[in-house]
Design a protein around this motif. Structure first.
Motif, mmCIF file in Angstrom:
data_model
loop_
_atom_site.group_PDB
_atom_site.id
_atom_site.type_symbol
_atom_site.label_atom_id
_atom_site.label_comp_id
_atom_site.label_asym_id
_atom_site.label_seq_id
_atom_site.Cartn_x
_atom_site.Cartn_y
_atom_site.Cartn_z
ATOM 1 N N ILE A 102 6.008 2.676 6.935
ATOM 2 C CA ILE A 102 6.206 1.202 6.246
ATOM 3 C C ILE A 102 6.367 1.057 4.665
ATOM 4 C CG2 ILE A 102 3.625 1.016 6.155
ATOM 5 C CD1 ILE A 102 3.907 -1.823 7.535
ATOM 6 N N THR A 103 6.853 -0.021 4.482
ATOM 7 C CA THR A 103 6.989 -0.266 2.864
ATOM 8 C C THR A 103 5.797 -0.987 2.187
ATOM 9 O OG1 THR A 103 8.002 -2.559 3.032
ATOM 10 C CG2 THR A 103 9.323 -0.537 3.173
ATOM 11 N N LEU A 104 5.394 -0.792 1.134
ATOM 12 C CA LEU A 104 4.250 -1.430 0.423
ATOM 13 C C LEU A 104 4.496 -2.939 0.557
ATOM 14 C CD1 LEU A 104 1.770 -0.265 -0.980
ATOM 15 C CD2 LEU A 104 3.582 1.368 -0.219
ATOM 16 N N ALA A 105 5.627 -3.404 0.339
ATOM 17 C CA ALA A 105 5.999 -4.911 0.467
ATOM 18 C C ALA A 105 5.474 -5.426 1.744
ATOM 19 C CB ALA A 105 7.282 -5.219 0.222
ATOM 20 N N LYS A 106 5.932 -4.684 2.787
ATOM 21 C CA LYS A 106 5.045 -5.039 4.293
ATOM 22 C C LYS A 106 3.870 -5.102 4.499
ATOM 23 C CE LYS A 106 9.361 -5.858 6.359
ATOM 24 N NZ LYS A 106 9.432 -7.344 6.770
ATOM 25 N N VAL A 107 3.385 -3.998 3.996
ATOM 26 C CA VAL A 107 1.731 -4.088 3.997
ATOM 27 C C VAL A 107 1.090 -5.352 3.495
ATOM 28 C CG1 VAL A 107 -0.419 -2.591 3.410
ATOM 29 C CG2 VAL A 107 1.717 -1.407 4.239
ATOM 30 N N GLN A 108 1.609 -5.673 2.103
ATOM 31 C CA GLN A 108 1.137 -6.501 1.341
ATOM 32 C C GLN A 108 1.347 -7.860 1.995
ATOM 33 O OE1 GLN A 108 -0.974 -5.767 -0.736
ATOM 34 N NE2 GLN A 108 -0.228 -4.370 -2.454
ATOM 35 N N GLU A 109 2.619 -8.038 2.722
ATOM 36 C CA GLU A 109 2.896 -9.291 3.325
ATOM 37 C C GLU A 109 2.002 -9.504 4.451
ATOM 38 O OE1 GLU A 109 6.607 -11.061 5.988
ATOM 39 O OE2 GLU A 109 6.945 -9.403 4.473
ATOM 40 N N LEU A 110 1.479 -8.579 5.144
ATOM 41 C CA LEU A 110 0.522 -8.437 6.232
ATOM 42 C C LEU A 110 -0.740 -8.677 6.067
ATOM 43 C CD1 LEU A 110 -0.058 -8.362 9.335
ATOM 44 C CD2 LEU A 110 -0.271 -5.773 8.835
ATOM 45 N N LEU A 111 -1.228 -8.146 4.869
ATOM 46 C CA LEU A 111 -2.681 -8.576 4.302
ATOM 47 C C LEU A 111 -2.673 -9.855 3.927
ATOM 48 C CD1 LEU A 111 -3.359 -4.962 2.569
ATOM 49 C CD2 LEU A 111 -3.927 -5.839 4.708
ATOM 50 N N ALA A 112 -1.753 -10.312 3.282
ATOM 51 C CA ALA A 112 -1.619 -11.784 2.657
ATOM 52 C C ALA A 112 -2.074 -12.799 3.625
ATOM 53 C CB ALA A 112 -0.411 -12.099 2.049
ATOM 54 N N THR A 113 -1.748 -12.458 5.192
ATOM 55 C CA THR A 113 -1.870 -13.576 6.202
ATOM 56 C C THR A 113 -3.484 -13.594 6.279
ATOM 57 O OG1 THR A 113 -1.971 -11.819 7.887
ATOM 58 C CG2 THR A 113 0.051 -13.133 7.186
ATOM 59 N N GLU A 114 -4.240 -12.630 6.040
ATOM 60 C CA GLU A 114 -5.804 -12.913 6.126
ATOM 61 C C GLU A 114 -6.248 -12.872 4.563
ATOM 62 O OE1 GLU A 114 -7.492 -12.866 8.651
ATOM 63 O OE2 GLU A 114 -5.919 -12.534 10.029
ATOM 64 N N HIS A 115 -5.611 -13.244 3.490
ATOM 65 C CA HIS A 115 -5.949 -13.236 2.166
ATOM 66 C C HIS A 115 -6.660 -11.967 1.600
ATOM 67 C CE1 HIS A 115 -5.269 -17.586 2.860
ATOM 68 N NE2 HIS A 115 -6.089 -17.690 3.699
ATOM 69 N N GLN A 116 -6.100 -10.993 2.045
ATOM 70 C CA GLN A 116 -6.505 -9.606 1.608
ATOM 71 C C GLN A 116 -5.241 -8.892 0.909
ATOM 72 O OE1 GLN A 116 -7.843 -7.567 5.194
ATOM 73 N NE2 GLN A 116 -9.900 -8.721 5.132
ATOM 74 N N TRP A 117 -5.511 -7.633 0.119
ATOM 75 C CA TRP A 117 -4.571 -7.011 -0.418
ATOM 76 C C TRP A 117 -4.719 -5.539 -0.645
ATOM 77 C CZ3 TRP A 117 -3.462 -7.328 -6.319
ATOM 78 C CH2 TRP A 117 -4.758 -7.345 -7.058
ATOM 79 N N LEU A 118 -3.920 -4.793 -1.142
ATOM 80 C CA LEU A 118 -4.215 -3.497 -1.409
ATOM 81 C C LEU A 118 -3.731 -3.492 -3.040
ATOM 82 C CD1 LEU A 118 -4.587 -0.382 -0.751
ATOM 83 C CD2 LEU A 118 -2.202 -0.140 -0.180
ATOM 84 N N PRO A 119 -4.720 -3.265 -3.917
ATOM 85 C CA PRO A 119 -4.396 -3.444 -5.380
ATOM 86 C C PRO A 119 -3.828 -1.947 -5.806
ATOM 87 C CG PRO A 119 -6.550 -3.297 -4.886
ATOM 88 C CD PRO A 119 -5.977 -3.151 -3.592
#
Length: 414
Positions: A102-119
């Motif tokens: 999976i790409t980092l952009a896809k991970v961040q997009e998914l996490l953003a739906t729950e107001h989370q992120w991988l910094p």
């Protein structure tokens, strides 16, 4: 006459979504490209490679093919972008389990739906795979306040040279399952196996962000970094850029001419609750005034700034790119001791990126991330080899005795 690189044909039972013609790595090749559709298919490909004495070259999203030494034996490139499922995302537990393609952009997009992120900062996140990012242990400006991948990976799966998927760690933050194989794989450049699945801790997305930048002379750089280190504002990002590095950044060009004419630019970031960020920003401005700094420029798009600085790690125009680890207290003296050039640093972490120097005489540990193919034979990828280097080679021989994974890319001919 057929090429020896063509002798490893995909077995008929394999589900290969793509068997694209070929690619070359450091002019070695052409290498056939296989894209397995599942972990089982990946394992079968590895077993066939071992049986025929060939190498497996994981390429992820192909964003860092130039990192490492040239390959040393025929084989195939392994593209894992089809192995990219989200396995589990218990948002309340603040963990996520995903396949490594999976790409980092896809991970961040998914996490953003729950107001989370991988910094974690990565060049070209829309192409960079999570597995490739872990294999390179990539990081950027956010590492000062948020840490690196070693702080976030809590579970890992990878395919060994037997074509078997093994697991370490788990899906919960507090676990003691298995040996700490995560640490071995992070930064191993894909030489110990092919990453297939990762479980990560994640963070709440900060409510607000702000960035400030100001010009600084070489004579004041050390004092300014000391001030930022001791600041009550506690920034999460402190970056230093040379005049050339700031000059190629459009965000600096459009904000203030002073930021492209100063010897160095210091960029500071804050990420917290809105009220906290405003207090931090004002506190730092007051400290800057007390130190005699007057021309502090606000940056309207902090995220874009950190992304553009991260992108310098793979700047196409740079023939040589070094990553140097320096004690934070020596960053200013190290940078100012270099001839005028394109330099940027995660200053309070002690990580300095140096561009366009064919050789770099330094007592500090330096890794050569970019180098023309024809000169790699005369360069040491990781500078002076310490006793730890021999230990790393021993681990490689133990976990991959047939030298299947990325042969030559990290250790040369061993």
């Amino acid at each position: 006459m057929s090429s020896p690189l063509e002798s490893l044909a995909p077995h008929n039972t394999l589900a290969l979504l793509v068997h694209s013609p070929s690619l070359s790595i450091d002019e070695f090749g052409p290498l056939p490209v296989h894209q397995p559709a599942s972990v089982a298919d990946l394992g079968e490909l590895v077993r066939e490679a071992v049986a025929t004495g060939q190498g497996v070259y994981p390429v992820g999203g192909r964003t860092a093919l130039g990192v490492g030494l040239p390959p040393i034996k025929p084989g195939f490139a392994l593209e894992t972008t089809a192995i990219a499922e989200v396995i589990d995302y218990p948002a309340r537990d603040m963990t996520i389990t995903v396949q490594a393609g999976i790409t980092l952009a896809k991970v961040q997009e998914l996490l953003a739906t729950e107001h989370q992120w991988l910094p974690i900062d990565v060049p070209s996140p829309e192409r960079a795979t999570l597995g490739g990012t872990v294999a390179l242990n990539q990081s950027g400006p956010h590492r000062f306040g948020w840490g690196t991948l070693r702080d976030y990976v809590i579970g890992i799966s990878f395919v060994t040279d037997e074509g078997v998927e093994v697991k370490a760690g788990g899906r919960v933050v507090k676990n003691v399952a298995g040996y700490d194989l995560m640490k071995l794989q992070i930064g191993a450049l894909g030489t110990l196996g092919v990453l297939t699945q990762l479980t990560l801790k994640v963070k709440p997305k900060p409510e607000s962000a702000a960035a400030l930048a100001f010009g600084c002379d070489a004579s004041n750089l050390d004092a300014m970094l000391n001030l930022l280190h001791a600041s009550k504002a506690r920034p999460t990002i402190v970056e230093v850029l040379s005049r050339r590095a700031a000059g190629v950044n459009p965000l600096f060009n459009t904000n203030s001419n002073a930021l492209t004419t100063a010897e160095y630019v210091i960029a500071i970031g804050f990420e917290e609750k809105a009220i906290t960020v405003e207090w931090q920003r004002q506190t730092l401005l007051d400290e800057m005034k007390a130190a005699g700094v007057r021309d502090v420029t606000p940056i309207a798009e902090p995220a874009a700034l950190w992304s553009s600085i991260t992108a310098l790690q793979t700047r196409p125009e740079s023939r040589f790119i070094w990553k140097v680890s320096v004690p934070p207290s020596e960053v200013a003296s190290f940078i100012c001791g270099l001839p005028d050039g394109l330099v940027h640093a995660h200053a309070l972490n002690g990580i300095v990126w140096v561009h366009d120097f064919e050789s770099l005489a330094t007592k500090h540990h330096a890794t050569l991330f970019r180098c023309p193919r024809e000169l790699k034979a005369s360069k040491a990828l990781c500078g002076t080899h310490t006793p730890a280097w021999e230990l790393m080679k021993h681990v490689k021989r133990t976990l991959d005795p047939n030298n299947v994974f990325n042969p030559g890319r990290l250790f040369g001919d061993m």
